[in-house]
Design a protein around this motif. Structure first.
Motif, short mmCIF file in Angstrom:
data_model
loop_
_atom_site.label_atom_id
_atom_site.label_comp_id
_atom_site.label_asym_id
_atom_site.label_seq_id
_atom_site.Cartn_x
_atom_site.Cartn_y
_atom_site.Cartn_z
N GLU A 10 -5.61 35.73 -2.84
CA GLU A 10 -5.40 36.44 -1.58
C GLU A 10 -6.73 36.78 -0.92
O GLU A 10 -6.89 36.63 0.29
N ARG A 11 -7.69 37.24 -1.70
CA ARG A 11 -8.99 37.61 -1.11
C ARG A 11 -9.72 36.40 -0.57
O ARG A 11 -10.38 36.47 0.47
N SER A 12 -9.56 35.27 -1.24
CA SER A 12 -10.19 34.05 -0.73
C SER A 12 -9.53 33.61 0.58
O SER A 12 -10.20 33.12 1.49
N ARG A 13 -8.21 33.81 0.69
CA ARG A 13 -7.50 33.40 1.90
C ARG A 13 -7.87 34.26 3.11
O ARG A 13 -7.84 33.78 4.25
N TRP A 14 -8.22 35.53 2.88
CA TRP A 14 -8.53 36.43 3.99
C TRP A 14 -10.02 36.51 4.30
O TRP A 14 -10.41 37.17 5.28
N ALA A 15 -10.84 35.85 3.51
CA ALA A 15 -12.30 35.97 3.68
C ALA A 15 -12.72 35.54 5.10
O ALA A 15 -12.44 34.43 5.53
N GLY A 16 -13.38 36.46 5.80
CA GLY A 16 -13.92 36.16 7.13
C GLY A 16 -12.89 36.02 8.23
O GLY A 16 -13.23 35.56 9.33
N ARG A 17 -11.65 36.44 7.99
CA ARG A 17 -10.59 36.17 8.96
C ARG A 17 -10.15 37.41 9.75
O ARG A 17 -9.07 37.42 10.34
N ALA A 18 -10.97 38.44 9.81
CA ALA A 18 -10.58 39.64 10.55
C ALA A 18 -10.32 39.33 12.02
O ALA A 18 -9.31 39.78 12.59
N ALA A 19 -11.20 38.59 12.66
CA ALA A 19 -11.04 38.31 14.09
C ALA A 19 -9.78 37.48 14.34
O ALA A 19 -9.03 37.73 15.30
N ALA A 20 -9.52 36.49 13.47
CA ALA A 20 -8.33 35.67 13.63
C ALA A 20 -7.06 36.49 13.46
O ALA A 20 -6.08 36.33 14.20
N SER A 55 -7.52 45.81 10.49
CA SER A 55 -8.33 46.07 11.67
C SER A 55 -8.33 47.54 12.10
O SER A 55 -8.87 47.88 13.14
N GLY A 56 -7.69 48.40 11.29
CA GLY A 56 -7.82 49.84 11.50
C GLY A 56 -6.73 50.51 12.32
O GLY A 56 -6.87 51.68 12.68
N THR A 57 -5.63 49.83 12.58
CA THR A 57 -4.59 50.38 13.45
C THR A 57 -4.00 51.68 12.90
O THR A 57 -3.93 52.70 13.60
N ALA A 74 -10.16 45.38 1.18
CA ALA A 74 -10.81 44.47 0.23
C ALA A 74 -11.66 43.42 0.90
O ALA A 74 -12.49 42.77 0.24
N GLU A 75 -11.50 43.22 2.21
CA GLU A 75 -12.17 42.14 2.94
C GLU A 75 -13.31 42.72 3.81
O GLU A 75 -13.06 43.53 4.70
N PRO A 76 -14.56 42.27 3.56
CA PRO A 76 -15.70 42.82 4.32
C PRO A 76 -15.57 42.69 5.83
O PRO A 76 -15.96 43.60 6.57
N SER A 77 -15.00 41.57 6.33
CA SER A 77 -14.90 41.43 7.78
C SER A 77 -13.91 42.44 8.36
O SER A 77 -14.08 42.91 9.50
N MET A 78 -12.88 42.79 7.61
CA MET A 78 -11.95 43.83 8.05
C MET A 78 -12.64 45.19 8.07
O MET A 78 -12.46 45.98 9.01
N VAL A 79 -13.42 45.48 7.05
CA VAL A 79 -14.14 46.75 6.99
C VAL A 79 -15.08 46.88 8.18
O VAL A 79 -15.15 47.94 8.83
N VAL A 92 -15.14 54.61 6.19
CA VAL A 92 -14.52 53.29 6.15
C VAL A 92 -15.36 52.46 5.19
O VAL A 92 -16.56 52.26 5.41
N ARG A 93 -14.74 51.98 4.12
CA ARG A 93 -15.53 51.31 3.09
C ARG A 93 -14.76 50.20 2.40
O ARG A 93 -13.54 50.08 2.54
N LEU A 94 -15.50 49.41 1.66
CA LEU A 94 -14.93 48.30 0.90
C LEU A 94 -14.35 48.83 -0.40
O LEU A 94 -15.05 49.46 -1.21
N ALA A 95 -13.07 48.59 -0.62
CA ALA A 95 -12.40 48.98 -1.86
C ALA A 95 -11.03 48.33 -1.86
O ALA A 95 -10.49 48.01 -0.80
#
Length: 272
Positions: A10-20, A55-57, A74-79, A92-95
């Motif tokens: 799951e974490r690999s699937r969401w990596a870098g995909r916050a904007a998408a 995205s913080g909604t 868990a995803e840095p781009s989301m954080v 707001v932090r990574l965890a």
């Protein structure tokens, strides 16, 4: 509590995909946010954890209620995205569930919006939310039901129309840790975690969205449809898009937006 193969996947699937995600499915996931906060009893002066903030909604709405909010993902781009949108949040932090870097009983409430869908040990995740909430505090979570509602089922119909088969080997939640994605199933997990006053309801609504926004999620690798899309050659993508346009035509309003019926499960409980 070690992560599972499903967590890693799951974490690999969401990596870098916050904007998408923000351009496509974020609005869909935002719909139950107010009801989620209501179920957790979130109000002014409370200290609230938003686990898997995306995205913080949800965290933003909790801040607007006057709560002191800690948001994690868990995803840095989301954080990074959530941090830019939540200037009034306490932190707001990574965890990631099921291991949170907080002491026992440090929050008045905890919420997790469409997060339990993405963890490899749902019971451990719910138990961890219970650990960080004080006695008599509340927890509320949402998940997508199974069988999937109409809006999500539509993607399967699109792929079937083109003859695209789902991948045969994809990590999933281990059978001994999984649960039926129904109200009774979700309520059972909260009950098994030792929580009390467990409630679960089905929320239904019609999601209105631009056809390009709904297409852009899978086109940018979001969710299971995105996994399928990534595996297709360009000519098949063209056929998928044609099937998408044809099958979504029935859902288009006069203003050109899609009106997609969907549903979610919302469960809440108290910490003993």
């Amino acid at each position: 509590m070690a992560t599972t193969a499903f967590d890693d996947y799951e974490r690999s699937r969401w990596a870098g995909r916050a904007a998408a995600f923000d351009r496509s499915f974020a609005a869909l996931c935002a719909h139950p946010a107010s009801a989620l906060l209501d179920a957790a009893g979130v109000g002014a002066g409370m200290r609230v954890l938003d686990a898997g903030t995306g995205s913080g909604t949800v965290a933003g709405l909790a801040c607007a209620r006057g709560a002191a909010v800690v948001a994690v993902d868990a995803e840095p781009s989301m954080v990074e995205m959530a941090r830019s949108r939540l200037p009034s949040a306490e932190q707001v932090r990574l965890a990631a569930l099921p291991r949170l870097p907080f002491p026992d009983g440090g929050f008045d409430a905890a919420v997790a919006n469409f997060v339990i869908n993405h963890v490899g040990d749902p019971l451990a995740a719910i138990g961890e939310l219970g650990r960080v909430v004080r006695p008599a505090g509340r927890i509320a979570v949402t998940i997508w039901p199974h069988p999937p509602p109409e809006a999500q089922r539509l993607w399967g119909e699109v792929f079937a129309a083109v003859g695209v088969e789902p991948p045969t080997v994809v990590p999933s939640v281990d059978a001994d840790r999984d649960f039926p994605r129904t109200c009774d199933g979700l309520a059972g997990v909260l009950d098994a975690a030792g929580l009390t006053d467990v409630r679960c309801d089905t929320i239904t609504w019609v999601h209105r969205t631009d056809p390009e926004a709904w297409w852009s999620g899978p086109a940018n690798g979001i969710s299971k449809p995105g996994l399928l899309m990534e595996a297709q050659p360009p000519d098949v993508i063209v056929r998928i898009r044609a099937a998408y346009d044809e099958l979504t035509a029935a859902y288009r309003d006069a203003d050109g937006l899609l009106a997609l019926p969907t549903a979610a499960l919302l469960a809440s409980a108290s910490v003993p």
